[in-house]
Structures are given as structure tokens and as C-alpha cells.
Design a protein around this motif. Structure first.
Motif, PDB file in Angstrom:
ATOM      1  N   ASN A 131       0.852  -1.187   0.000  1.00 31.17           N
ATOM      2  CA  ASN A 131       0.000   0.000   0.000  1.00 31.17           C
ATOM      3  C   ASN A 131       0.887   1.236   0.000  1.00 31.17           C
ATOM      4  N   ARG A 132       0.754   2.030  -1.047  1.00 33.81           N
ATOM      5  CA  ARG A 132       1.613   3.209  -1.202  1.00 33.81           C
ATOM      6  C   ARG A 132       0.762   4.407  -1.617  1.00 33.81           C
ATOM      7  N   LEU A 133      -0.185   4.770  -0.757  1.00 36.11           N
ATOM      8  CA  LEU A 133      -1.012   5.929  -1.063  1.00 36.11           C
ATOM      9  C   LEU A 133      -0.190   7.207  -1.181  1.00 36.11           C
ATOM     10  N   ASP A 134       0.986   7.217  -0.548  1.00 37.46           N
ATOM     11  CA  ASP A 134       1.843   8.405  -0.670  1.00 37.46           C
ATOM     12  C   ASP A 134       2.286   8.625  -2.108  1.00 37.46           C
ATOM     13  N   THR A 135       2.250   7.570  -2.940  1.00 35.07           N
ATOM     14  CA  THR A 135       2.553   7.717  -4.368  1.00 35.07           C
ATOM     15  C   THR A 135       1.342   7.372  -5.235  1.00 35.07           C
ATOM     16  N   GLY A 136       0.162   7.232  -4.620  1.00 37.65           N
ATOM     17  CA  GLY A 136      -1.063   6.991  -5.373  1.00 37.65           C
ATOM     18  C   GLY A 136      -1.195   5.614  -5.960  1.00 37.65           C
ATOM     19  N   ARG A 137      -0.675   4.572  -5.265  1.00 35.12           N
ATOM     20  CA  ARG A 137      -0.717   3.221  -5.819  1.00 35.12           C
ATOM     21  C   ARG A 137      -0.868   2.168  -4.723  1.00 35.12           C
ATOM     22  N   HIS A 138      -1.415   1.034  -5.103  1.00 39.52           N
ATOM     23  CA  HIS A 138      -1.335  -0.205  -4.332  1.00 39.52           C
ATOM     24  C   HIS A 138      -0.715  -1.234  -5.280  1.00 39.52           C
ATOM     25  N   LEU A 139       0.417  -1.808  -4.901  1.00 36.35           N
ATOM     26  CA  LEU A 139       1.135  -2.756  -5.751  1.00 36.35           C
ATOM     27  C   LEU A 139       0.844  -4.178  -5.277  1.00 36.35           C
ATOM     28  N   VAL A 140       0.465  -5.043  -6.202  1.00 40.12           N
ATOM     29  CA  VAL A 140       0.045  -6.399  -5.864  1.00 40.12           C
ATOM     30  C   VAL A 140       0.962  -7.406  -6.538  1.00 40.12           C
ATOM     31  N   ASN A 141       1.434  -8.383  -5.740  1.00 39.56           N
ATOM     32  CA  ASN A 141       2.215  -9.505  -6.261  1.00 39.56           C
ATOM     33  C   ASN A 141       1.599 -10.802  -5.739  1.00 39.56           C
ATOM     34  N   ILE A 142       1.209 -11.676  -6.649  1.00 38.60           N
ATOM     35  CA  ILE A 142       0.585 -12.945  -6.287  1.00 38.60           C
ATOM     36  C   ILE A 142       1.363 -14.076  -6.940  1.00 38.60           C
ATOM     37  N   ALA A 143       1.703 -15.088  -6.159  1.00 39.91           N
ATOM     38  CA  ALA A 143       2.370 -16.275  -6.679  1.00 39.91           C
ATOM     39  C   ALA A 143       1.776 -17.492  -5.969  1.00 39.91           C
ATOM     40  N   VAL A 144       0.787 -18.113  -6.610  1.00 38.88           N
ATOM     41  CA  VAL A 144       0.119 -19.287  -6.057  1.00 38.88           C
ATOM     42  C   VAL A 144       0.387 -20.456  -7.000  1.00 38.88           C
ATOM     43  N   SER A 145       1.087 -21.469  -6.510  1.00 39.69           N
ATOM     44  CA  SER A 145       1.476 -22.605  -7.342  1.00 39.69           C
ATOM     45  C   SER A 145       0.296 -23.531  -7.615  1.00 39.69           C
ATOM     46  N   ALA A 146       0.408 -24.289  -8.687  1.00 44.84           N
ATOM     47  CA  ALA A 146      -0.581 -25.325  -8.973  1.00 44.84           C
ATOM     48  C   ALA A 146      -0.586 -26.344  -7.841  1.00 44.84           C
ATOM     49  N   GLN A 147      -1.762 -26.868  -7.532  1.00 41.32           N
ATOM     50  CA  GLN A 147      -1.895 -27.849  -6.461  1.00 41.32           C
ATOM     51  C   GLN A 147      -2.971 -28.857  -6.863  1.00 41.32           C
ATOM     52  N   GLY A 148      -2.542 -30.090  -7.135  1.00 44.03           N
ATOM     53  CA  GLY A 148      -3.495 -31.088  -7.594  1.00 44.03           C
ATOM     54  C   GLY A 148      -4.115 -30.660  -8.912  1.00 44.03           C
ATOM     55  N   ASP A 149      -5.442 -30.621  -8.933  1.00 42.57           N
ATOM     56  CA  ASP A 149      -6.149 -30.199 -10.142  1.00 42.57           C
ATOM     57  C   ASP A 149      -6.273 -28.683 -10.252  1.00 42.57           C
ATOM     58  N   LEU A 150      -5.813 -27.953  -9.236  1.00 44.70           N
ATOM     59  CA  LEU A 150      -5.950 -26.498  -9.248  1.00 44.70           C
ATOM     60  C   LEU A 150      -4.755 -25.870  -9.961  1.00 44.70           C
ATOM     61  N   PRO A 151      -4.977 -25.090 -11.015  1.00 44.58           N
ATOM     62  CA  PRO A 151      -3.867 -24.470 -11.731  1.00 44.58           C
ATOM     63  C   PRO A 151      -3.287 -23.293 -10.949  1.00 44.58           C
ATOM     64  N   GLU A 152      -2.132 -22.838 -11.388  1.00 44.18           N
ATOM     65  CA  GLU A 152      -1.485 -21.718 -10.735  1.00 44.18           C
ATOM     66  C   GLU A 152      -2.222 -20.412 -11.009  1.00 44.18           C
ATOM     67  N   ILE A 153      -2.022 -19.476 -10.089  1.00 43.86           N
ATOM     68  CA  ILE A 153      -2.494 -18.105 -10.256  1.00 43.86           C
ATOM     69  C   ILE A 153      -1.324 -17.195  -9.919  1.00 43.86           C
ATOM     70  N   THR A 154      -0.889 -16.399 -10.858  1.00 45.59           N
ATOM     71  CA  THR A 154       0.156 -15.411 -10.593  1.00 45.59           C
ATOM     72  C   THR A 154      -0.318 -14.064 -11.120  1.00 45.59           C
ATOM     73  N   ALA A 155       0.179 -13.000 -10.520  1.00 44.70           N
ATOM     74  CA  ALA A 155      -0.213 -11.668 -10.954  1.00 44.70           C
ATOM     75  C   ALA A 155       0.804 -10.653 -10.462  1.00 44.70           C
ATOM     76  N   GLU A 156       0.945  -9.622 -11.234  1.00 46.42           N
ATOM     77  CA  GLU A 156       1.766  -8.471 -10.854  1.00 46.42           C
ATOM     78  C   GLU A 156       1.117  -7.233 -11.468  1.00 46.42           C
ATOM     79  N   PHE A 157       0.528  -6.406 -10.618  1.00 45.18           N
ATOM     80  CA  PHE A 157      -0.172  -5.239 -11.144  1.00 45.18           C
ATOM     81  C   PHE A 157      -0.223  -4.128 -10.100  1.00 45.18           C
ATOM     82  N   GLU A 158      -0.580  -2.947 -10.561  1.00 46.46           N
ATOM     83  CA  GLU A 158      -0.754  -1.808  -9.669  1.00 46.46           C
ATOM     84  C   GLU A 158      -2.186  -1.305  -9.776  1.00 46.46           C
ATOM     85  N   MET A 159      -2.746  -0.968  -8.618  1.00 48.09           N
ATOM     86  CA  MET A 159      -4.049  -0.337  -8.528  1.00 48.09           C
ATOM     87  C   MET A 159      -3.807   1.158  -8.379  1.00 48.09           C
ATOM     88  N   LEU A 160      -4.340   1.937  -9.292  1.00 51.38           N
ATOM     89  CA  LEU A 160      -4.096   3.373  -9.295  1.00 51.38           C
ATOM     90  C   LEU A 160      -5.051   4.049  -8.309  1.00 51.38           C
TER      91      LEU A 160
END
Length: 351
Positions: A129-158
């Protein structure tokens, strides 16, 4: 229409909540943990009071083809997290979730320059959370598990505060010194998601994330009904809304119901939800008591979770789908909402 107050330097002073209501800017000192809930227990250690504090940061990302939802939650005796995506074209729903000790999860103390983190083997969600620069930065790294596929993400919320006015409220539970605090805002999104091997690019012109931050001293038994959606209408204007019916008794005066039109905030009155409690996939009707919001919600799918440890219960249902209806802003202008994607919640809890 409810007034929007100037934000005090701190939420709590000398154990008392400084002010209740709707506030203009984010708190610099969000010291909710210093509230004295039990006047007879003035000498009680802070950790005893904090067992009643429930905190989370939840994000719902809306893309034209996909939706992504995730949260970091600290109940102060249990840490939980979920991360799921929905393929809107096929209805496919994939979800990962984890539980851990409260000591191993971090929910940001404030939003200007602080971090949320939930990390376990093969599962990591970080929100800078970086409201001082007007952003929320998100990093997600969820590995595949069994039948569940991976979910990854890298983005900024303005989160430019000059472009989008956040909803910031502190509400009194039972009319006493027990505060419910929340900060919510629709944020344009820039970045990428990898959802089960499909790379998705997000652009701020087309895609949004609804930010939901909560810090509340809930009573042992509680409930809430919640609805939120975001999108662009036929004229290209961005519309978003937040609606909650909960344990606040004077909800005409104290609530978190609002509309955003191109980032401009309009507070609303109390809201009432109509739904089939035995079939939450049936259509819902949602309406504010001032008539400024009339919506129908048609669920397309649902995520749910039930935790039952006897004295601890969380019966959580979050159907997702499409909203349609009309909303009215502070200037009296009516806007049509047609097939906006979003979620509702029905939550019953003992915690």
C-alpha cells in the motif's frame, strides 16, 4: 445527504474514538487498536482487546473476460487467505485458500506506506500500500496444487486521491466506543495476471479493482450482507458502488453505502437486501431507503467457505454475477447500470 467530515489526526485518542462518520481523506494514524472497549477493564493487556479486532484487505478485480478475487485476513487468533479467478466466458471457477497462525499473517496498519503479506509454501500474496505515491502494488504467486492451476499476478491499482474519492467511514457498533472502520475505492488497474496458463493484460482504461479494507471490533455474533460492482456505462463513464447491511442499528445515519461516478463519491442512505436465504443463486433485489439505488443481481456462480470450530463459526457465501438497475448521484442525475460484474456476500459469524 450525509456530510463528509474532515479527517482527524488519529482515529483514537486517550482510548476514545475521536469521531464517527464519513471522512474526506485517509487516516494518517489509524490507531484503532488503542480503543478502550471495556471501561471496567482499563488495565487489561492490549492483546485481550485485540482478540475482538478483525482485519482484512480484500481486492476484487474485474476484467471483461476474467475476474480475480483475493484477501488477507487476520482474526487475531487465525490467519486466512483465499485467491480465486473466474473465467467469465465459461463460468469456470478456480480457488486456492490457506489457513495459518495469526502470528504469520500481516495486515497493513495503514495505507500510506505499509504492507499486507500472507505467505506459505507455494502460496504468496503481497499488497504494497503506497497511497503516498497513489498506488497499491500487488504480487501474487500461487502454485498449482493437484487439479488447481497456478495463479500469478503483478499489477498496480491506481489510487490517485485527486481522481477517485475513497469511501472512509468509522461507524459505532451498539452506539458505544466499539468502532467499525472501512476504506473502499474503485481503482483502475495496470499489469498482468496469469490465470491457469492464460496471460491476461489489464489496462486502466478498461479494467478496475475494488479495494476493501476493514478493521473492526466485531461482537461475538455478527452478520453482514454486501454488494459491490464496477464498470463503464454506455456513455463510457465509470460507475461503482458499495452497499452493506449489517449490525449497525442506526444505519440511516451510519453506513457505508455509496456510488462513484468517474471517481466522485455520492453517499447514500440505508440499504435493504431481498434474497432467498435457502437459495442464494436465485436473483437478489437491492434497494436503498432513499430510492437512489434500485438493483437486481443475477448470480452466475458462488464461492463459499464454512469454518466451524464450535465456538467459532464463519458461514460465508459470495455469489458473483451481473447487476442491472438505476442509481442516482449527488447532483440528481440518474445512471443506468446494465450487466455490471460484481459480487454479493451473505456472512454469518461467531468469532
Amino acid at each position: 445527504m450525509r456530510s463528509i467530515n474532515a479527517t482527524p489526526p488519529w482515529l483514537v485518542k486517550d482510548g476514545r474514538v475521536v469521531d464517527f462518520g464519513l471522512f474526506r481523506s485517509p487516516f494518517k494514524n489509524l490507531n484503532i487498536h488503542e480503543a478502550k472497549l471495556f471501561p471496567r477493564w482499563q488495565s487489561a493487556p492490549r492483546w485481550v482487546t485485540n482478540l475482538r479486532l478483525k482485519e482484512w484487505q480484500h481486492v476484487a478485480v474485474v476484467h471483461k473476460d476474467f475476474a480475480l478475487g483475493f484477501a488477507v485476513v487476520d482474526s487475531h487468533y487465525l490467519g486466512t487467505s483465499f485467491c480465486y479467478f473466474v473465467d467469465r466466458s465459461t463460468g469456470t471457477h478456480v480457488e486456492h485458500n490457506r489457513q495459518t497462525s495469526s502470528r504469520k499473517v500481516r495486515v497493513a496498519g495503514e495505507l500510506w506506506n505499509d504492507t499486507c503479506l500472507f505467505e506459505q509454501p507455494g502460496y504468496r500474496i503481497e499488497i504494497l500500500n503506497r497511497l503516498d505515491t497513489g498506488r497499491h502494488l500487488v504480487n501474487i504467486a500461487v502454485s498449482a496444487q493437484g487439479d488447481l492451476p497456478e495463479i500469478t499476478a503483478e499489477f498496480e491499482m491506481l489510487a490517485d486521491l485527486t481522481a477517485t474519492e475513497p469511501l472512509i467511514v468509522v461507524l459505532p457498533i451498539d452506539g458505544k466506543n466499539r468502532p467499525l472502520y472501512t476504506h473502499k475505492a474503485p481503482c483502475p488497474v495496470r499489469g498482468t495476471m496469469n490465470l491457469g496458463g492464460t496471460l491476461v493484460e489489464m489496462t486502466p482504461e478498461n479494467d478496475f479493482a475494488m479495494l476493501d479494507v476493514q478493521k473492526t471490533f466485531y461482537p461475538y455474533r455478527t452478520f453482514w450482507n454486501w454488494a459491490t460492482c464496477v464498470g463503464r456505462n454506455a456513455e463510457g463513464r465509470s460507475l461503482a458502488l458499495n452497499l452493506v447491511e449489517n449490525i449497525i442499528t442506526d444505519d440511516e445515519r451510519y453506513n457505508e453505502n455509496c456510488l462513484w461516478v468517474d471517481g466522485k463519491l455520492t453517499p447514500w442512505s440505508a440499504v435493504r437486501f431481498q434474497f432467498n436465504d435457502k437459495d442464494l443463486m436465485a436473483p437478489w433485489h437491492i434497494e436503498t431507503t432513499d430510492g437512489r439505488c434500485r438493483l437486481d443481481f443475477h448470480p452466475q456462480g458462488e464461492r463459499q467457505e464454512k469454518i466451524n470450530f464450535g465456538i467459532v463459526l464463519s458461514d460465508f457465501h459470495q455469489p458473483y454475477g451481473l447487476f442491472s438497475g438505476t442509481v442516482v448521484d449527488a447532483q440528481g442525475t440518474e445512471h443506468e447500470i446494465k450487466d455490471f460484474y460484481g459480487v454479493c456476500e451473505r456472512h454469518l459469524a461467531r468469532f
